[in-house]
Design an enzyme around this catalytic site. Structure first.
Site, mmCIF file in Angstrom:
data_model
loop_
_atom_site.group_PDB
_atom_site.id
_atom_site.type_symbol
_atom_site.label_atom_id
_atom_site.label_comp_id
_atom_site.label_asym_id
_atom_site.label_seq_id
_atom_site.Cartn_x
_atom_site.Cartn_y
_atom_site.Cartn_z
ATOM 1 N N GLY A 121 -69.005 -33.477 -16.498
ATOM 2 C CA GLY A 121 -69.728 -32.869 -15.380
ATOM 3 C C GLY A 121 -68.894 -31.807 -14.685
ATOM 4 N N ASP A 122 -69.561 -31.012 -13.855
ATOM 5 C CA ASP A 122 -68.910 -29.955 -13.066
ATOM 6 C C ASP A 122 -68.219 -28.899 -13.922
ATOM 7 O OD1 ASP A 122 -69.705 -31.298 -10.761
ATOM 8 O OD2 ASP A 122 -67.859 -32.485 -10.701
ATOM 9 N N LYS B 186 -71.985 -25.487 -15.044
ATOM 10 C CA LYS B 186 -73.325 -25.299 -15.620
ATOM 11 C C LYS B 186 -74.188 -24.393 -14.756
ATOM 12 C CE LYS B 186 -73.815 -29.737 -15.516
ATOM 13 N NZ LYS B 186 -72.455 -30.144 -15.169
ATOM 14 N N ALA C 17 -76.108 -34.489 -9.088
ATOM 15 C CA ALA C 17 -75.664 -33.176 -9.560
ATOM 16 C C ALA C 17 -75.364 -32.266 -8.379
ATOM 17 C CB ALA C 17 -76.751 -32.547 -10.424
ATOM 18 N N GLY C 18 -74.420 -31.370 -8.581
ATOM 19 C CA GLY C 18 -74.145 -30.328 -7.603
ATOM 20 C C GLY C 18 -73.779 -29.085 -8.386
ATOM 21 N N HIS C 19 -74.670 -28.108 -8.399
ATOM 22 C CA HIS C 19 -74.469 -26.904 -9.210
ATOM 23 C C HIS C 19 -74.273 -25.704 -8.296
ATOM 24 C CE1 HIS C 19 -76.726 -28.870 -12.833
ATOM 25 N NE2 HIS C 19 -75.692 -29.581 -12.405
ATOM 26 N N THR C 20 -73.180 -24.992 -8.504
ATOM 27 C CA THR C 20 -72.848 -23.865 -7.634
ATOM 28 C C THR C 20 -73.144 -22.554 -8.337
ATOM 29 O OG1 THR C 20 -70.956 -25.230 -7.043
ATOM 30 C CG2 THR C 20 -71.007 -23.015 -6.108
ATOM 31 N N GLN D 110 -74.873 -33.403 -15.021
ATOM 32 C CA GLN D 110 -73.796 -34.304 -15.458
ATOM 33 C C GLN D 110 -73.150 -33.751 -16.740
ATOM 34 O OE1 GLN D 110 -77.024 -36.065 -14.375
ATOM 35 N NE2 GLN D 110 -75.953 -35.613 -12.490
ATOM 36 N N THR E 233 -70.009 -34.699 -3.368
ATOM 37 C CA THR E 233 -69.388 -35.703 -2.503
ATOM 38 C C THR E 233 -68.099 -35.217 -1.850
ATOM 39 O OG1 THR E 233 -68.179 -36.575 -4.396
ATOM 40 C CG2 THR E 233 -70.285 -37.624 -3.880
ATOM 41 N N GLY E 234 -67.575 -34.058 -2.270
ATOM 42 C CA GLY E 234 -66.325 -33.557 -1.699
ATOM 43 C C GLY E 234 -65.090 -34.302 -2.189
ATOM 44 N N ARG F 72 -61.360 -34.036 -7.523
ATOM 45 C CA ARG F 72 -61.618 -34.346 -8.926
ATOM 46 C C ARG F 72 -60.297 -34.634 -9.629
ATOM 47 N NH1 ARG F 72 -65.310 -29.024 -9.328
ATOM 48 N NH2 ARG F 72 -67.231 -29.843 -8.443
ATOM 49 N N GLY G 118 -63.778 -16.554 -13.238
ATOM 50 C CA GLY G 118 -63.911 -16.612 -11.784
ATOM 51 C C GLY G 118 -65.310 -17.084 -11.454
HETATM 52 P P1 GDP Z 1 -71.683 -27.736 -12.404
HETATM 53 O O1 GDP Z 1 -71.962 -29.045 -11.788
HETATM 54 O O2 GDP Z 1 -71.407 -27.843 -13.867
HETATM 55 O O3 GDP Z 1 -72.731 -26.693 -12.126
HETATM 56 O O4 GDP Z 1 -70.330 -27.200 -11.737
HETATM 57 P P2 GDP Z 1 -69.959 -27.219 -10.160
HETATM 58 O O5 GDP Z 1 -70.709 -26.133 -9.490
HETATM 59 O O6 GDP Z 1 -70.075 -28.588 -9.628
HETATM 60 O O7 GDP Z 1 -68.410 -26.910 -10.235
HETATM 61 C C1 GDP Z 1 -67.921 -25.745 -10.792
HETATM 62 C C2 GDP Z 1 -67.102 -25.012 -9.718
HETATM 63 O O8 GDP Z 1 -66.300 -24.037 -10.323
HETATM 64 C C3 GDP Z 1 -67.960 -24.249 -8.723
HETATM 65 O O9 GDP Z 1 -67.324 -24.264 -7.474
HETATM 66 C C4 GDP Z 1 -68.000 -22.839 -9.286
HETATM 67 O O10 GDP Z 1 -68.217 -21.845 -8.300
HETATM 68 C C5 GDP Z 1 -66.632 -22.731 -9.859
HETATM 69 N N1 GDP Z 1 -66.506 -21.878 -11.042
HETATM 70 C C6 GDP Z 1 -67.393 -21.713 -12.058
HETATM 71 N N2 GDP Z 1 -66.862 -20.926 -13.014
HETATM 72 C C7 GDP Z 1 -65.622 -20.594 -12.597
HETATM 73 C C8 GDP Z 1 -64.560 -19.833 -13.159
HETATM 74 O O11 GDP Z 1 -64.642 -19.292 -14.254
HETATM 75 N N3 GDP Z 1 -63.401 -19.727 -12.439
HETATM 76 C C9 GDP Z 1 -63.255 -20.331 -11.230
HETATM 77 N N4 GDP Z 1 -62.105 -20.192 -10.601
HETATM 78 N N5 GDP Z 1 -64.242 -21.060 -10.666
HETATM 79 C C10 GDP Z 1 -65.398 -21.190 -11.343
HETATM 80 P P1 IMO Z 2 -73.027 -32.196 -12.178
HETATM 81 O O1 IMO Z 2 -74.440 -31.956 -12.634
HETATM 82 C C1 IMO Z 2 -69.603 -34.851 -12.074
HETATM 83 C C2 IMO Z 2 -70.398 -39.146 -12.091
HETATM 84 C C3 IMO Z 2 -69.971 -39.888 -10.834
HETATM 85 C C4 IMO Z 2 -69.611 -41.221 -11.440
HETATM 86 C C5 IMO Z 2 -70.680 -41.414 -12.505
HETATM 87 C C6 IMO Z 2 -71.862 -42.235 -12.060
HETATM 88 O O2 IMO Z 2 -72.684 -31.559 -10.907
HETATM 89 O O3 IMO Z 2 -72.068 -31.916 -13.285
HETATM 90 P P2 IMO Z 2 -73.937 -41.702 -10.478
HETATM 91 O O4 IMO Z 2 -73.997 -41.286 -9.041
HETATM 92 O O5 IMO Z 2 -74.569 -40.730 -11.406
HETATM 93 O O6 IMO Z 2 -74.438 -43.090 -10.689
HETATM 94 O O7 IMO Z 2 -72.360 -41.743 -10.816
HETATM 95 O O8 IMO Z 2 -71.114 -40.109 -12.852
HETATM 96 N N1 IMO Z 2 -71.308 -37.997 -11.863
HETATM 97 C C7 IMO Z 2 -70.900 -36.725 -11.913
HETATM 98 N N2 IMO Z 2 -69.667 -36.193 -12.063
HETATM 99 N N3 IMO Z 2 -70.665 -34.045 -11.983
HETATM 100 C C8 IMO Z 2 -71.913 -34.557 -11.856
HETATM 101 O O9 IMO Z 2 -73.013 -33.786 -11.870
HETATM 102 C C9 IMO Z 2 -72.059 -35.957 -11.784
HETATM 103 N N4 IMO Z 2 -73.125 -36.778 -11.638
HETATM 104 C C10 IMO Z 2 -72.642 -38.019 -11.713
HETATM 105 O O10 IMO Z 2 -68.882 -39.265 -10.229
HETATM 106 O O11 IMO Z 2 -68.375 -41.146 -12.099
HETATM 107 MG MG MG Z 3 -71.294 -30.225 -10.191
#
Ligand code: GDP
Ligand code: IMO
Ligand code: MG
Length: 425
Positions: free
Chosen positions: A12-13, A16, A39-42, A225, A302-303, A306, A416
């Site tokens: 995850g994270d 995406k 999920a938390g997508h930025t 995820q 959740t802040g 990681r 970036g």
């Molecule tokens: P997701 O859950 O897969 O959509 O990813 P998140 O948004 O939870 O976490 C990815 C973090 O990395 C976000 O804060 C994005 O703004 C940041 N990010 C994405 N691509 C890059 C990159 O290439 N470089 C850097 N430094 N940050 C990035």
């Molecule tokens: P995105 O879409 C990262 C992780 C939780 C925990 C496990 C189970 O932003 O990539 P849950 O609340 O789903 O029952 O938690 O899965 N988890 C993630 N980790 N990115 C996510 O979503 C996640 N969604 C769930 O931290 O380990």
């Molecule tokens: Mg995320």
């Protein structure tokens, strides 16, 4: 029929959201298929930062139709908050372009309370969930005692269903966990108001998606995820309760495998994980801390800090196979600048024996020791690179090795968080 599935290839994270934002240019519709507001997508567009939890990132593109599929679990209060947040940022979130399946499941206040209660009761053995009620909502779904999003069409009846569900959760909270009950009547009222707001969005998304595809339009499924968190293919129980891998897009939205043209995996140039469970390449040292600071590795949802570590090539190859990846996107390459040398796990040893595949079970994964390939690092800021030639030779070599190890060609390297901070291959 043209479906592209976008998948997190790690825990995850992976980035995406920002990749979905890029692929949106080649799509007419975008869908979320599984999971919920765990999920938390930025997505960063210039000065503006969008943090999406439930609504597909494509909503930022005014021309796209957006769908939330039957495989999702949806907290109506959080969805209303997200609609308001996006509307406040000038995004069109009208029911003309956002469609919520009536067959998704509702996350009730009881699910939220039970997620927290169960995590507390597990103590040191906790999963480290996002406490968004995901597990309990999928439990009710599987037990056939859940509430469908379609029930929101009748807000009064829906509120009554919520009240009854919370009362039944209260029994567990008080009798099993020795906790205080939650306010069933008060919360049912809040859910009634949310249902009245959301009712116009409820639609037959399966039919709408089929219509879109049959008209020759392109659908992008924005995975949530990551593959290693898959309930079937991750290290159980340290997984989420849905199928975040490619198969989940098919069941979560309702189309067949022959509709799928591309499966794009997103992987960071290193690894992170929030929550507990095996993470063989984890670095609990200054290098891991450097990755966390440079990559701002704190959860979008959740802040939580990681956990960070070297790229796990075995896990990436596994994700390529589980999902049938056709393409790869490597994100956050910029974060590795200044780390020298770099390491990629290419196999493990398990109890002294070589192991080239993902450890077969969770206990084995906790004992697996990564075998690293060492590569030279590079110095300096690479966030301005827009062509491969702009990268130091060591960085080019690093991404070549990732593609070889994964067995999948890369189509984009991001350097970036901004929309344009990427090398398109
Ligand atoms: P997701 O859950 O897969 O959509 O990813 P998140 O948004 O939870 O976490 C990815 C973090 O990395 C976000 O804060 C994005 O703004 C940041 N990010 C994405 N691509 C890059 C990159 O290439 N470089 C850097 N430094 N940050 C990035
Ligand atoms: P995105 O879409 C990262 C992780 C939780 C925990 C496990 C189970 O932003 O990539 P849950 O609340 O789903 O029952 O938690 O899965 N988890 C993630 N980790 N990115 C996510 O979503 C996640 N969604 C769930 O931290 O380990
Ligand atoms: Mg995320």
């Amino acid at each position: 029929m043209s479906v592209t599935i976008l998948i997190g290839a790690q825990w995850g994270d992976e980035g995406k959201g920002r990749v979905a934002d890029w692929l949106a240019r080649q799509a007419d519709g975008m869908a979320r298929c599984a999971g919920g507001d765990n999920a938390g997508h930025t997505v960063m567009v210039g000065e503006r930062e969008f943090k999406l939890h439930l609504i597909p990132s494509g909503v930022i593109h005014p021309n796209l139709q957006c769908f939330m599929g039957a495989g999702m679990v949806i907290n109506p209060l959080r969805l209303v908050e997200e609609l308001d947040m996006l509307a406040g940022q000038g995004v069109d979130v009208s029911p003309e372009r956002l469609h919520i399946s009536g067959r998704a499941h509702v996350i009730t206040p009881g699910h939220l309370a039970l997620d927290g209660a169960s995590e507390r009761a597990l103590g040191k053995g906790s999963i480290g969930t996002t406490r968004r009620g995901i597990g309990p909502a999928y439990m009710d779904k599987a037990a056939r005692t859940g509430i469908l999003t379609g029930a929101m069409r009748d807000p009064d009846d829906f509120a009554e269903q919520i009240r009854a569900a919370v009362e039944s959760a209260n029994w567990l909270l008080t009798e099993r966990y020795g906790l205080e009950p939650v306010d069933a009547a008060g919360l049912a009222g809040q859910y009634r108001a949310a249902a009245a707001r959301l009712a116009p969005y409820i639609a037959d998304t399966t039919f709408l998606i089929h219509t879109l595809l049959e008209a020759g339009r392109r659908l992008l499924c924005e995975g949530a995820q990551g593959t290693l968190l898959d309930i079937d293919h991750g290290h159980y129980p340290f997984v989420t309760s849905s199928s975040p891998s490619a198969g989940g897009a098919l069941t979560g939205l309702g189309f067949g495998p022959r509709a799928v043209e591309r499966v794009v995996g997103v992987a960071k140039a290193y690894c992170t994980r929030v929550g507990n469970g095996p993470f063989p390449t984890e670095l609990e040292d200054a290098t891991g801390e450097q990755m966390r600071q440079a990559g701002h590795e704190f959860g979008t949802t959740t802040g939580r800090p990681r956990r960070c570590g070297w790229l796990d090539g075995v896990a990436l190859r596994y994700a390529a196979r589980i999902n049938g990846l056709t393409e790869l996107v490597i994100t956050k390459l910029d974060v590795l600048s200044g780390l020298d040398p770099l390491h990629i796990a290419t196999s493990y040893t398990l109890d002294g024996e070589p192991l080239a595949t993902l450890p077969p079970d969770t206990a084995a994964a906790a004992r697996a020791v990564p075998v690293y390939e060492t590569l030279p690092g590079w110095k300096g800021d690479i966030s301005g690179a827009r062509r491969l030639e702009d990268l130091p030779s060591q960085a080019r070599h690093y991404i070549d090795r990732i593609q070889q190890i994964a067995g999948v060609p890369a189509i984009m390297i991001s350097v970036g968080p901004e929309r344009d901070q990427a090398i398109i291959l």
